[in-house]
Each structure stands twice: as C-alpha cells, then as structure tokens.
Design an enzyme around this catalytic site. Structure first.
Site, mmCIF file in Angstrom:
data_model
loop_
_atom_site.group_PDB
_atom_site.id
_atom_site.type_symbol
_atom_site.label_atom_id
_atom_site.label_comp_id
_atom_site.label_asym_id
_atom_site.label_seq_id
_atom_site.Cartn_x
_atom_site.Cartn_y
_atom_site.Cartn_z
ATOM 1 N N GLY B 7 -10.160 4.252 -11.365
ATOM 2 C CA GLY B 7 -8.707 4.355 -11.460
ATOM 3 C C GLY B 7 -8.412 3.074 -12.179
ATOM 4 O O GLY B 7 -8.453 1.864 -11.639
ATOM 5 N N VAL B 11 -3.597 -1.546 -9.056
ATOM 6 C CA VAL B 11 -4.565 -2.201 -7.919
ATOM 7 C C VAL B 11 -6.053 -2.122 -8.615
ATOM 8 O O VAL B 11 -6.766 -3.154 -8.420
ATOM 9 C CB VAL B 11 -4.523 -1.351 -6.829
ATOM 10 C CG1 VAL B 11 -5.640 -1.420 -5.847
ATOM 11 C CG2 VAL B 11 -3.188 -1.469 -5.969
ATOM 12 N N ASN B 103 -2.616 3.895 -0.048
ATOM 13 C CA ASN B 103 -1.724 3.823 1.093
ATOM 14 C C ASN B 103 -1.899 5.284 1.731
ATOM 15 O O ASN B 103 -2.266 6.148 1.377
ATOM 16 C CB ASN B 103 -0.260 4.074 0.437
ATOM 17 C CG ASN B 103 0.049 2.472 -0.001
ATOM 18 O OD1 ASN B 103 -0.166 1.741 0.743
ATOM 19 N ND2 ASN B 103 0.741 2.582 -1.171
ATOM 20 N N LYS B 183 -0.503 -0.277 8.126
ATOM 21 C CA LYS B 183 -0.003 -0.378 7.055
ATOM 22 C C LYS B 183 0.879 1.433 6.752
ATOM 23 O O LYS B 183 1.865 1.342 6.249
ATOM 24 C CB LYS B 183 -1.086 -0.247 5.872
ATOM 25 C CG LYS B 183 -0.816 -0.276 4.561
ATOM 26 C CD LYS B 183 -0.527 -1.448 4.013
ATOM 27 C CE LYS B 183 0.221 -1.428 2.571
ATOM 28 N NZ LYS B 183 -0.454 -1.306 1.399
ATOM 29 N N ASN B 187 4.709 1.452 5.572
ATOM 30 C CA ASN B 187 4.878 2.374 4.383
ATOM 31 C C ASN B 187 5.984 3.793 4.985
ATOM 32 O O ASN B 187 6.875 3.713 4.133
ATOM 33 C CB ASN B 187 3.905 3.091 3.864
ATOM 34 C CG ASN B 187 3.095 2.155 2.959
ATOM 35 O OD1 ASN B 187 3.453 1.177 2.500
ATOM 36 N ND2 ASN B 187 1.687 2.088 2.982
ATOM 37 N N SER B 250 7.381 1.059 -3.873
ATOM 38 C CA SER B 250 6.532 1.731 -4.952
ATOM 39 C C SER B 250 7.418 3.167 -4.927
ATOM 40 O O SER B 250 7.331 4.058 -6.174
ATOM 41 C CB SER B 250 5.041 1.588 -4.664
ATOM 42 O OG SER B 250 4.881 2.428 -3.101
#
Lengths: 304, 304
Positions: B7, B11, B103, B183, B187, B250
């Site tokens: 990827g 990140v 995420n 997290k 989110n 995001s």
C-alpha cells in the site's frame, strides 16, 4: 370582501393574487415597510406556465397595525414568526375570523391566547417560488385545506367558496387534526433528511440507503401522533417525493441560505408529543439536533 | 531487515520513511505500476515541520508478487481493499509475520484465511498528508500501537524496538482487542458525524447540537462492544476532537472527494456485533445508511 394577509412571503403573495382574481380585496401586511411600498407602487406579478399576470394590491407595514376594514385575517408567516403575530393580534384584540397557514403544529399551543372567537388552521399544497418582494411564480398546482380550530363563521365559509369557485382549489374539512398531522408527517420525513443530505426530494426514493432511513424516521414519528391509516400516509409521503422529485425542500433551501428552519414546529413538536407519552425517539432527536446544529454551523465552525 | 509494505498511501509511505530512517530496508508494493516507478526514480520525500527529507526507496507493483526477500509484511491499504490483499497473501502462501494497520475491525474476520503463523494488528495515531505518489508530510506526532493477533515472532519484536528507538513511537501491547476497539469507537463517533455535517472535528465539541448527537452515538456504539472503562474512552474521544479540532476527518475527505469510505469496517462492524446480541441500534443504522447513501449520492441524484 376585504381580506388581511399577514406575511409577504411566497404563500402570502400567492393567496393575495388569487383573492384578487376572485374579485375580493386583499390587504397584505408586511414586516418590512419597503415591501409594502413596492407592492403599492408596482403591484403584484404572478407567473403561471410562463404567462405573467399583474394585480393592483394594497399593502401596509404591519408595524402600523391592521386597518380594521378586513372581514378575515390570514396569517402566512413562517412558524418561527407566528408567536410574534399572535401577540400582535392578541394585543390588538382582533375579533375577526383568523386563518393560520403554517407548516408543523408548534404554533397551535399559542392559539388560545387570541381573542377572536373564530379560528381556522390550514395547509398549503402548492408549488410557489418567490422571485422578489413583488413577483412570484405559481409552479405547482395543488390545493389549500382548511378546518375550523375554534368556532365557524359564515363569512369565512363564503370566502372559501369564492376562492374555490375561481379554480384555486380550497377545501373545507371538518376536523383540523388529521389535516395538519398528515402534512406534519410528510414534512417531518422529507424536509430534515433532504436538508441533511443536501439532495432533491426524489433522492430519498432513488437512493436505497436514504430510502431505508426515510422508512425508519417515518415509523418513529408516526408512533408519536394519532394517525388512523398509517400506510395511506406512507403512500402520500412517497407520492409527494415523486411529484416533487426535482425540487429542493424548503428546509434544504433555508439551511443553504443560512435562514432559520421550521424544525421546531415539525420535529420539535413531535418530540414534545412523544415526551408526553414517555416515548423513546432516538432518530427524531438525532435529526432535530442535526438541523439545529446546521442552523448554527457557522458558530460551531468559528470556535472549532 | 527488509520489510514489505503493501500500500503506497499516506500511512504506507510514512512507515516506509521511518523504516528507512531506522536503517532497515522498506520495499513498497503499490497497486499502480506508475507509483512504483516514480518512487524508484525520485525516492520518497517527507516534510516535517517544514523540513524535507529524501529517502531512496525500492518499490514494486504488487501485481508481480512479493520479492521474497522481506522478513516482515505490513499491510497499510484501506479497509475496503484488505480482502483483496488477504486473498493475494493467502494465494502466495506467505508465511512471514504480517502486520495489519487499518481503521475499524471489519477486516479481522478474514485473517483466519492466512497461512502465516504470526499475525499482528495495530493502529496508527499520526497525522499524515499525502501530496503525491512520492511526497508526504508528517503533520501530527503520534504513535503506533501493535499487538499480536496470532503468535508472536522474535523478528517482529526486534522490528518494533528498532522503529521505536529512532523516536517513531511504536508500542507493543499484549491484547489486540482493547487497542482496536478504542480506535474503532473514536472513529465511529467522530468520522461519520463530521462527514455528515461537513465540519471540522472541533465542531462536534463547539456546536452544542452536534455535541448532543455525539454523546448519543457514543452511548449506542459502546453498548455493542466490550469496553472496560467507558468514561475513559469518552475522555479520549473528546481529547482527540480537541487535538484535531482544525482537521477534517478521513471520512469527511473521502466523501468530499467521491472516494469510498471505511464505513463498513467501522459502523458496519459495530452493527454486525450488535446484531449478534440482538441489539437495537437505530442511530448507528441511520448513520451507516447516511454515509452509504452519501457515497452513492450521484446515483441517487441522477435518477431522482
């Protein structure tokens, strides 16, 4: 017959035009003096199917009080201004029949403050666009439904018949509650969602995810009111979405133009009704807060 | 130590830069061949506090498979691409330790398909902006938390220590569930609401109506997961909103740029968890549908 119309917005001007057409005499009472001046000077222009018609109109600023000549008073201001108008009518000890044409039902609680023995409430199902202080377009043929809230009067009956006779469909119903509650549900389902998603009314049908939410809201809000034929009202919601698929709802436009919305009289009223029965209304509450927050978005952003 | 990073997003590039800094050798695997070419030719540029640093980086298109030299594999693609990467790793019979940095928790269900005996999961708490295929800015100093999902490996332990030693805070936790679930809740509360209202993170605190809704969502989603210290997690949500008050989430940016969001792995996962316990989650469901609908808004409008 002289008819006072309080409020020079889209609905007020539309009704004034048709009252003129019906050979009655509308007197428009406006908040801003300049609109009254403009209407007196230029008259009222109404477009329909591309053809303009002009009406000589008498208009006065509301600040100077009613002239006293009128046999009927029609209040067409937005719900968030109704309280002020009711205070005004109550202080002026108006005893003529009064008709209230607002979205939502939040204003009903104040009607007991009025001295007039005869009060009517109603809803407007017309498409109307306001171009300026003196110019509108009648874009969607619909109807007006009225019903007595407190004591009938012969003069008001006659007024309704005369308006209806010239093709401006005006229907007298026996009971005000079903008339208002159906419109309330339609507004509660279509307006906040379209304002939140910033979409045209039709998107609530064509976008499956939005459609799911429309169903969920409908179920929750219809539990908070007395409604005999729930599935018929659902069909009506869908039919109105279809018919107005290319339109933006009034709440969408209010949010886009940084104007206050009618959310208090719509979802605010439903939340209050639900509370009376200790109902849990998470979605209505969420939507109410969403619209309230969007009304104050600039504040929030400023401090954020 | 050679480390594969699958990827080439924000990140992935951030971690590649710090692996380089720590004198290990990152190999970035990209979906688009042109990004691999650009990285090989131009290297990777990272801004921090206005100062740029350049890293010579090896990059390869993922379509040609892993080179086989790497001791560790890190998957940094968005959650909606994880399934494809897991299929690829499973088909390639990769047996190296793999770290997943996504995420949400939607991807966890697929991890059993992997042949690798050692699997880690983790979260990234860094601010990072991706300017281009070869250029990023490290805008917010944070940390990476990782935890074993399936069997530990000595080489991975070493990797974590070496990364942490150069000041790129990387923490090994014992249990993956609390790391990911906290997290996830953060989110779930911040991302959908900011995307829906199109506001910066800080507006959820400064706008009282939005704040009310944030509380309501928090209460509903925390019921669907195992969370020991709920009020501590709430404090964390508020602290993150404050710290990132001027940032757009995001999900907000994904919606604005017509990209798919990570809603399935966030609210979709929470809805599925709630369903296991027959929970009623009206707000989560409403928010899920709202974001899904906004992802497909153009469709809806087109037909509307």
């Amino acid at each position: 017959m002289k008819v006072a119309i309080i409020g020079g917005g889209a609905v007020g001007l539309l009704i004034a035009a048709y009252i003129s057409k019906a050979k009655m005499e509308p007197i428009i009472y406006t908040r801003r003096e300049e609109q009254a001046l403009a209407l007196n000077e230029q008259g009222l222009k109404m477009y329909k199917n591309g053809i303009a018609e002009n009406f000589a109109i008498k208009a006065l600023p509301i600040s100077k009080g009613l002239s006293g000549e009128e046999e009927i008073v029609i209040v067409t201001v937005k719900q968030y201004d109704v309280k002020k108008v009711i205070d005004f009518l109550s202080n002026s000890q108006i005893t003529k029949p009064i008709l209230f044409l607002q979205n939502g039902m939040g204003h009903l609680t104040y009607l007991s403050e009025l001295s007039s023995p005869s009060i009517y409430v109603g809803i407007v199902e017309h498409g109307v666009l306001r171009y300026s202080d003196t110019c509108i377009a009648h874009t969607g043929e619909g109807q007006i439904k009225v019903a007595p809230f407190k004591e009938k009067t012969a003069s008001f009956d006659r007024f309704v018949k005369e308006l209806d006779a010239i093709g401006f469909r005006t229907i007298m119903e026996e009971n005000w509650y079903p008339v208002l509650v159906k419109k309330l549900i339609v507004n509660a389902v279509i307006n906040p969602l379209t304002a939140l998603y910033k979409v045209k009314n039709g998107a609530l049908l064509t976008n499956q995810s939005f459609y799911n939410n429309m169903i969920a809201i409908f179920q929750e809000v219809t539990c908070a009111v007395e409604l005999k034929d729930v599935s018929k009202v659902w069909d009506e919601v869908v039919a109105i979405c279809k018919k107005t698929s290319e339109n933006f709802s009034s709440m969408y436009k209010d949010i886009e133009n940084n104007r206050p919305t009618e959310i208090d009289s719509i979802l605010g009223y439903l939340l209050a009704e639900g509370k009376k029965n200790s109902m849990n209304m998470p979605l209505t509450s969420f939507l109410y807060n969403s619209i309230k927050g969007m009304e104050n978005k600039r504040e929030g952003e400023g401090n954020g």
